[in-house]
Design a protein around this motif. Structure first.
Motif, PDB file in Angstrom:
ATOM      1  N   ASP A  54       0.756  -1.394   0.043  1.00 55.16           N
ATOM      2  CA  ASP A  54       0.095  -0.022  -0.103  1.00 55.16           C
ATOM      3  C   ASP A  54       0.879   1.256  -0.121  1.00 55.16           C
ATOM      4  OD1 ASP A  54       0.704  -0.854   2.824  1.00 55.16           O
ATOM      5  OD2 ASP A  54      -0.578   0.618   3.482  1.00 55.16           O
ATOM      6  N   ALA A  55       1.885   1.247   0.762  1.00 58.32           N
ATOM      7  CA  ALA A  55       2.986   2.408   0.909  1.00 58.32           C
ATOM      8  C   ALA A  55       3.418   2.609  -0.335  1.00 58.32           C
ATOM      9  CB  ALA A  55       3.885   2.033   1.956  1.00 58.32           C
ATOM     10  N   VAL A  56       3.980   1.595  -1.042  1.00 59.19           N
ATOM     11  CA  VAL A  56       4.625   1.713  -2.357  1.00 59.19           C
ATOM     12  C   VAL A  56       3.642   2.115  -3.573  1.00 59.19           C
ATOM     13  CG1 VAL A  56       5.690   0.292  -4.135  1.00 59.19           C
ATOM     14  CG2 VAL A  56       6.487  -0.049  -2.003  1.00 59.19           C
ATOM     15  N   ALA A  57       2.329   1.810  -3.346  1.00 58.75           N
ATOM     16  CA  ALA A  57       1.203   1.932  -4.539  1.00 58.75           C
ATOM     17  C   ALA A  57       1.106   3.588  -4.329  1.00 58.75           C
ATOM     18  CB  ALA A  57       0.179   1.275  -4.205  1.00 58.75           C
TER      19      ALA A  57
ATOM     20  N   ASN B 108      -0.062   3.407   5.259  1.00 56.16           N
ATOM     21  CA  ASN B 108      -0.400   4.192   3.908  1.00 56.16           C
ATOM     22  C   ASN B 108       0.491   5.434   4.062  1.00 56.16           C
ATOM     23  OD1 ASN B 108      -3.916   4.068   3.139  1.00 56.16           O
ATOM     24  ND2 ASN B 108      -2.402   2.658   3.172  1.00 56.16           N
ATOM     25  N   LEU B 109       0.761   5.964   5.230  1.00 56.74           N
ATOM     26  CA  LEU B 109       1.463   7.162   5.580  1.00 56.74           C
ATOM     27  C   LEU B 109       2.710   7.038   5.281  1.00 56.74           C
ATOM     28  CD1 LEU B 109      -0.372   8.921   8.443  1.00 56.74           C
ATOM     29  CD2 LEU B 109      -0.753   9.295   6.050  1.00 56.74           C
ATOM     30  N   HIS B 110       3.328   5.732   5.436  1.00 56.01           N
ATOM     31  CA  HIS B 110       4.801   5.298   5.186  1.00 56.01           C
ATOM     32  C   HIS B 110       5.116   5.704   3.600  1.00 56.01           C
ATOM     33  CE1 HIS B 110       4.891   2.429   8.749  1.00 56.01           C
ATOM     34  NE2 HIS B 110       5.632   3.596   8.832  1.00 56.01           N
ATOM     35  N   ALA B 111       4.103   6.057   2.914  1.00 56.40           N
ATOM     36  CA  ALA B 111       4.270   6.277   1.327  1.00 56.40           C
ATOM     37  C   ALA B 111       5.039   7.574   1.309  1.00 56.40           C
ATOM     38  CB  ALA B 111       3.009   6.564   0.778  1.00 56.40           C
ATOM     39  N   ALA B 112       5.055   8.621   2.292  1.00 54.95           N
ATOM     40  CA  ALA B 112       5.808   9.694   2.302  1.00 54.95           C
ATOM     41  C   ALA B 112       7.193   9.371   2.263  1.00 54.95           C
ATOM     42  CB  ALA B 112       5.537  10.600   3.443  1.00 54.95           C
TER      43      ALA B 112
END
Length: 323
Positions: free
Chosen positions: A258-261, A287-291
């Motif tokens: 999810d973070a990568v997406a 999700n917030l790890h996406a940053a």
């Protein structure tokens, strides 16, 4: 524009927003809802879950919240949360009109929402939104505009929306369907008294559905703030549902699919705000790890192979069950 407040924010997650479509009503089309939501999806239980998510999102730097008239009681839940926290003044609030929620708090309703972009619906829903959000509303968007939507041609509606903009509320639109690019470009041409009407556009863009990308770049170049919805493709890019290549890249980063997406979307130069549609605080944190994800060129190229034909993508989406 209210989004200038995000531009000056210093938190790493300020360009990730929280969408309440999945928790403002008991039924939605995201995968895995049986595991994500309380066993009894009463109004009080969903209100509590929404407030839990809003508290967690705010604590982790999220400053944009997205609701809609058709997301069940999402506006009401958000309004309650804001009222109980008068010291929170830096949250940017966006809502949408054009769909009416018709499920009656059921997951097995024959129709969960009905679309109508008429002036009459705008006038009714504008009053309903104002009663709940009052002057906390920053952005009001036409919900799910397609190229054949009368909202693109209705001069009376344009005049009413221009009046709203003159009152200080930013006017935007969201798009859906395989022809999002056409709808976006048509919206860019809408003017009132020689001035562009729409200042934001919210569109579906993710690893599987990239067709709106060039039009979103044009919108950004024209000065619109771009908001991206469904970055997780309604759960198709999360956890066990994620394609093998996404799982592989995620393993290389040490974070979740999810973070990568979401990181793939965040790296688009035109992406102003990318929405998380998390239904649990653990999902939100992931999700917030996406940053923090910095995709290498070869990883981005591999993920680029996931793109589907837009007609096929939207056909698949239309078949997802409401649950």
């Amino acid at each position: 524009m209210p989004f200038s407040r995000l531009a000056t924010a210093t938190t790493p997650t300020c360009h990730i927003g929280l969408g309440l479509a999945a928790v403002g009503r008991p039924g939605y089309i995201n995968l895995g809802r049986d595991q994500d939501l309380p066993p009894v999806r009463s109004v009080d239980a969903m209100r509590a879950r929404t407030h839990e998510l809003l508290d967690a999102a705010y604590a982790q730097g999220v400053r944009y919240v997205d609701v809609a008239r058709s997301y069940g009681r999402s506006e009401e839940f958000l309004a309650d949360w804001l009222l109980a926290r008068p010291d929170i003044t830096d949250v940017v609030v966006g809502s949408k009109w054009g769909y009416t929620y018709t499920a009656g708090w059921r997951t097995d309703a024959e129709a969960h929402e009905i679309k109508d972009h008429s002036v009459a619906t705008y006038e009714r829903q504008r009053v309903e939104t104002a009663e709940l959000l009052g002057d906390r509303l920053d952005l009001y968007q036409i919900h799910s505009v397609t190229p054949d939507s009368p909202a693109l041609e209705d001069k009376e509606l344009h005049a009413r929306l221009a009046e709203l903009a003159a009152e200080g509320v930013t006017v935007g639109l969201s798009t859906s369907g395989p022809d999002q690019a056409d709808a976006i470009r048509a919206a860019l041409a809408v003017e009132v008294d020689g001035e562009p009407l729409f200042r934001t556009v919210q569109a579906t863009y993710n690893a599987l559905e990239t067709s709106a990308g060039p039009a979103l770049a044009e919108a950004h170049e024209a000065g619109l703030t771009v908001i991206v919805k469904e970055g997780m493709a309604n759960g198709r890019l999360a956890g066990p549902h994620a394609p093998a290549v996404l799982q592989s890249v995620a393993a290389e980063t040490g974070l979740g699919p999810d973070a990568v997406a979401l990181a793939l979307v965040l790296q688009q130069p035109w992406a102003g705000v990318v929405l998380s549609g998390a239904a649990t605080t653990n999902q939100l944190a992931s999700n917030l790890h996406a940053a923090a994800v910095d995709l290498a060129a070869d990883q981005t190229a591999r993920l680029g192979e996931l793109a589907e034909d837009p007609e096929a993508y939207w056909q698949h989406r239309s078949q997802l069950p409401w649950g």
